[in-house]
Design a protein around this motif. Structure first.
Motif, PDB file in Angstrom:
ATOM      1  N   LEU A 111       0.837  -1.196   0.000  1.00 10.56           N
ATOM      2  CA  LEU A 111       0.000   0.000   0.000  1.00 10.56           C
ATOM      3  C   LEU A 111       0.873   1.248   0.000  1.00 10.56           C
ATOM      4  CD1 LEU A 111      -2.489  -1.174   2.780  1.00 10.56           C
ATOM      5  CD2 LEU A 111      -3.004  -1.038   0.341  1.00 10.56           C
ATOM      6  N   LEU A 112       0.256   2.372  -0.328  1.00 13.76           N
ATOM      7  CA  LEU A 112       0.932   3.663  -0.261  1.00 13.76           C
ATOM      8  C   LEU A 112       0.467   4.418   0.982  1.00 13.76           C
ATOM      9  CD1 LEU A 112       0.761   4.869  -3.991  1.00 13.76           C
ATOM     10  CD2 LEU A 112       2.714   3.872  -2.788  1.00 13.76           C
ATOM     11  N   GLU A 113       1.355   5.221   1.523  1.00 15.11           N
ATOM     12  CA  GLU A 113       1.039   6.073   2.668  1.00 15.11           C
ATOM     13  C   GLU A 113      -0.180   6.942   2.354  1.00 15.11           C
ATOM     14  OE1 GLU A 113       3.190  10.007   4.436  1.00 15.11           O
ATOM     15  OE2 GLU A 113       4.487   8.267   4.062  1.00 15.11           O
ATOM     16  N   VAL A 114      -0.993   7.187   3.382  1.00 13.63           N
ATOM     17  CA  VAL A 114      -2.201   7.998   3.200  1.00 13.63           C
ATOM     18  C   VAL A 114      -2.100   9.262   4.039  1.00 13.63           C
ATOM     19  CG1 VAL A 114      -3.670   6.023   2.641  1.00 13.63           C
ATOM     20  CG2 VAL A 114      -3.376   6.719   5.036  1.00 13.63           C
ATOM     21  N   ASN A 115      -2.887  10.276   3.654  1.00 12.86           N
ATOM     22  CA  ASN A 115      -2.852  11.540   4.400  1.00 12.86           C
ATOM     23  C   ASN A 115      -4.024  11.681   5.368  1.00 12.86           C
ATOM     24  OD1 ASN A 115      -4.957  12.036   2.685  1.00 12.86           O
ATOM     25  ND2 ASN A 115      -3.920  13.635   1.492  1.00 12.86           N
ATOM     26  N   LYS A 116      -4.831  10.629   5.484  1.00 12.69           N
ATOM     27  CA  LYS A 116      -5.894  10.583   6.489  1.00 12.69           C
ATOM     28  C   LYS A 116      -6.202   9.118   6.792  1.00 12.69           C
ATOM     29  CE  LYS A 116      -9.681  10.852   3.141  1.00 12.69           C
ATOM     30  NZ  LYS A 116     -10.919  11.570   2.752  1.00 12.69           N
ATOM     31  N   THR A 117      -6.755   8.865   7.959  1.00 11.52           N
ATOM     32  CA  THR A 117      -7.095   7.492   8.331  1.00 11.52           C
ATOM     33  C   THR A 117      -7.985   6.872   7.256  1.00 11.52           C
ATOM     34  OG1 THR A 117      -6.922   7.995  10.683  1.00 11.52           O
ATOM     35  CG2 THR A 117      -8.218   6.053  10.067  1.00 11.52           C
ATOM     36  N   ILE A 207       2.244  -6.508   6.021  1.00 15.19           N
ATOM     37  CA  ILE A 207       1.606  -5.307   5.469  1.00 15.19           C
ATOM     38  C   ILE A 207       2.711  -4.281   5.261  1.00 15.19           C
ATOM     39  CG2 ILE A 207      -0.039  -3.442   5.878  1.00 15.19           C
ATOM     40  CD1 ILE A 207      -1.600  -5.375   7.679  1.00 15.19           C
ATOM     41  N   ALA A 208       2.912  -3.869   4.019  1.00 21.70           N
ATOM     42  CA  ALA A 208       3.995  -2.934   3.676  1.00 21.70           C
ATOM     43  C   ALA A 208       3.387  -1.633   3.153  1.00 21.70           C
ATOM     44  CB  ALA A 208       4.918  -3.547   2.630  1.00 21.70           C
ATOM     45  N   VAL A 209       3.695  -0.520   3.825  1.00 24.35           N
ATOM     46  CA  VAL A 209       3.182   0.794   3.430  1.00 24.35           C
ATOM     47  C   VAL A 209       4.359   1.653   2.985  1.00 24.35           C
ATOM     48  CG1 VAL A 209       1.868   2.826   4.137  1.00 24.35           C
ATOM     49  CG2 VAL A 209       1.318   0.580   5.111  1.00 24.35           C
ATOM     50  N   ARG A 210       4.360   2.007   1.706  1.00 19.81           N
ATOM     51  CA  ARG A 210       5.456   2.805   1.143  1.00 19.81           C
ATOM     52  C   ARG A 210       5.195   4.285   1.373  1.00 19.81           C
ATOM     53  NH1 ARG A 210       5.882   1.243  -4.972  1.00 19.81           N
ATOM     54  NH2 ARG A 210       7.443   2.913  -4.840  1.00 19.81           N
ATOM     55  N   SER A 211       6.290   5.002   1.673  1.00 19.50           N
ATOM     56  CA  SER A 211       6.162   6.448   1.868  1.00 19.50           C
ATOM     57  C   SER A 211       5.978   7.148   0.525  1.00 19.50           C
ATOM     58  CB  SER A 211       7.397   7.001   2.577  1.00 19.50           C
ATOM     59  OG  SER A 211       8.549   6.814   1.761  1.00 19.50           O
ATOM     60  N   ILE A 212       5.283   8.277   0.550  1.00 20.07           N
ATOM     61  CA  ILE A 212       5.171   9.130  -0.626  1.00 20.07           C
ATOM     62  C   ILE A 212       5.557  10.552  -0.221  1.00 20.07           C
ATOM     63  CG2 ILE A 212       3.394   7.725  -1.760  1.00 20.07           C
ATOM     64  CD1 ILE A 212       1.311   9.698  -0.794  1.00 20.07           C
ATOM     65  N   ASN A 213       6.104  11.319  -1.169  1.00 21.81           N
ATOM     66  CA  ASN A 213       6.523  12.682  -0.894  1.00 21.81           C
ATOM     67  C   ASN A 213       5.297  13.581  -0.904  1.00 21.81           C
ATOM     68  OD1 ASN A 213       8.309  14.838  -0.454  1.00 21.81           O
ATOM     69  ND2 ASN A 213       8.338  15.316  -2.654  1.00 21.81           N
ATOM     70  N   ASP A 214       5.108  14.329   0.188  1.00 23.33           N
ATOM     71  CA  ASP A 214       3.979  15.251   0.264  1.00 23.33           C
ATOM     72  C   ASP A 214       4.416  16.625  -0.237  1.00 23.33           C
ATOM     73  OD1 ASP A 214       2.079  13.454   1.585  1.00 23.33           O
ATOM     74  OD2 ASP A 214       3.499  13.541   3.253  1.00 23.33           O
ATOM     75  N   PRO A 215       3.597  17.319  -1.056  1.00 22.68           N
ATOM     76  CA  PRO A 215       3.997  18.625  -1.606  1.00 22.68           C
ATOM     77  C   PRO A 215       4.032  19.686  -0.509  1.00 22.68           C
ATOM     78  CG  PRO A 215       1.712  18.158  -2.136  1.00 22.68           C
ATOM     79  CD  PRO A 215       2.263  16.919  -1.516  1.00 22.68           C
ATOM     80  N   PRO A 216       4.882  20.708  -0.659  1.00 25.47           N
ATOM     81  CA  PRO A 216       4.885  21.810   0.312  1.00 25.47           C
ATOM     82  C   PRO A 216       3.530  22.512   0.317  1.00 25.47           C
ATOM     83  CG  PRO A 216       6.779  21.929  -1.166  1.00 25.47           C
ATOM     84  CD  PRO A 216       5.854  20.923  -1.741  1.00 25.47           C
ATOM     85  N   SER A 217       3.242  23.190   1.401  1.00 24.79           N
ATOM     86  CA  SER A 217       1.997  23.968   1.484  1.00 24.79           C
ATOM     87  C   SER A 217       2.272  25.255   2.246  1.00 24.79           C
ATOM     88  CB  SER A 217       0.902  23.154   2.177  1.00 24.79           C
ATOM     89  OG  SER A 217       1.280  22.864   3.503  1.00 24.79           O
ATOM     90  N   PHE A 218       1.443  26.253   2.032  1.00 24.15           N
ATOM     91  CA  PHE A 218       1.592  27.520   2.752  1.00 24.15           C
ATOM     92  C   PHE A 218       0.231  28.184   2.849  1.00 24.15           C
ATOM     93  CE2 PHE A 218       1.941  28.545  -1.699  1.00 24.15           C
ATOM     94  CZ  PHE A 218       1.250  29.731  -1.849  1.00 24.15           C
ATOM     95  N   ALA A 219       0.165  29.200   3.709  1.00 24.16           N
ATOM     96  CA  ALA A 219      -1.059  29.987   3.857  1.00 24.16           C
ATOM     97  C   ALA A 219      -0.676  31.455   4.003  1.00 24.16           C
ATOM     98  CB  ALA A 219      -1.843  29.516   5.072  1.00 24.16           C
ATOM     99  N   VAL A 220      -1.453  32.334   3.420  1.00 22.48           N
ATOM    100  CA  VAL A 220      -1.226  33.783   3.550  1.00 22.48           C
ATOM    101  C   VAL A 220      -1.751  34.233   4.903  1.00 22.48           C
ATOM    102  CG1 VAL A 220      -1.778  36.059   2.618  1.00 22.48           C
ATOM    103  CG2 VAL A 220      -1.359  34.125   1.070  1.00 22.48           C
ATOM    104  N   ALA A 221      -0.852  34.837   5.688  1.00 25.06           N
ATOM    105  CA  ALA A 221      -1.196  35.138   7.072  1.00 25.06           C
ATOM    106  C   ALA A 221      -2.054  36.393   7.212  1.00 25.06           C
ATOM    107  CB  ALA A 221       0.073  35.279   7.907  1.00 25.06           C
TER     108      ALA A 221
END
Length: 242
Positions: A111-117, A207-221
């Motif tokens: 499986l691939l890493e997920v960004n939410k349960t 069960i093997a979960v591979r990491s994936i690169n998450d893109p950078p993020s930002f917010a205007v303050a």
């Protein structure tokens, strides 16, 4: 059950007062007097011999009881004719539980890493589940015993479980990756009486979960910037955050 060929060397004996009749023994026979002859291979009756031994062969996966008599035929010279003596006996074949068996078809689970349960379902993970070699064990209830033997269970938001139709289910935790290895046994509710076994051999899966690169993020303050015409160069700090 499943005891196969049996040889009982001292199953019966001749009474002391009848020892002299053995000199004129004409035959030893076994007769069925009731019960289930399918307990024996080819429904063949047990055989008895003048030395007191009895032999028979139990059919596979059969249990129950059968009744017999042993008859000795001897010539009694004192009265000038054959005499017989019979003894009744029962062979009881006790049931014995057979262990479950299975085949793991779906290991490793990649499986691939997920960004939410995320709930995961792997159909066909387990195949050829048998609750025991004897067909009368098909109604037994089974339990799937999972033991973590390698890895960090924080990889999962909920632990794995397996259903009787072979589906593996679990939930991945967000932003976790790595490997988990489990031992699996299947246990039925048939017990271990009479030398039986209720637990399968142990198999393992990963069960093997591979990491994936998450893109950078930002917010205007600060939201929108308003400047005056001809204000020239402007320098703002901390206007964006990651």
């Amino acid at each position: 059950e499943d005891s196969g060929y049996r040889h009982l060397p001292s199953f019966f004996s001749i009474a002391a007062g009848a020892q002299d009749l053995l000199q004129s023994l004409q035959g030893v026979s076994v007769q069925s007097t009731g019960g289930d002859l399918t307990l024996f291979v080819g429904e063949k009756l047990p055989e008895a011999f003048a030395n007191g031994s009895l032999v028979f062969e139990v059919a596979p996966f059969r249990s129950g009881a059968a009744n017999f008599s042993i008859t000795l035929t001897m010539f009694d010279a004192a009265i000038g004719e054959a005499v017989t003596s019979s003894v009744n006996f029962t062979i009881a074949v006790l049931p014995r539980n057979h262990p479950p068996s299975f085949v793991i078809e779906g290991s490793p689970v990649m499986l691939l890493e997920v960004n939410k349960t995320t709930n995961q379902s792997v159909p066909g993970f387990l195949a050829n589940l048998s609750k025991g070699e004897n067909t009368n064990e098909a109604a037994q209830a089974v339990t799937f015993n999972l033991t973590l033997i390698a890895g960090n269970e924080s990889l999962l938001a909920s632990p794995p479980n397996i259903t009787e139709d072979g589906v593996l289910r679990f939930a991945l935790a967000a932003f976790e990756n790595g490997n988990l290895t489990y031992n699996l046994t299947v246990q039925d509710d048939g017990g271990v009486q009479n030398g039986g076994s209720d637990t399968s051999l142990t198999s393992n899966f990963t069960i093997a979960v591979r990491s994936i690169n998450d893109p950078p993020s930002f917010a205007v303050a600060r939201g929108d910037l308003i400047v005056s015409e001809w204000s020239g160069a402007a320098n703002t700090t901390a206007n964006a955050s990651s």
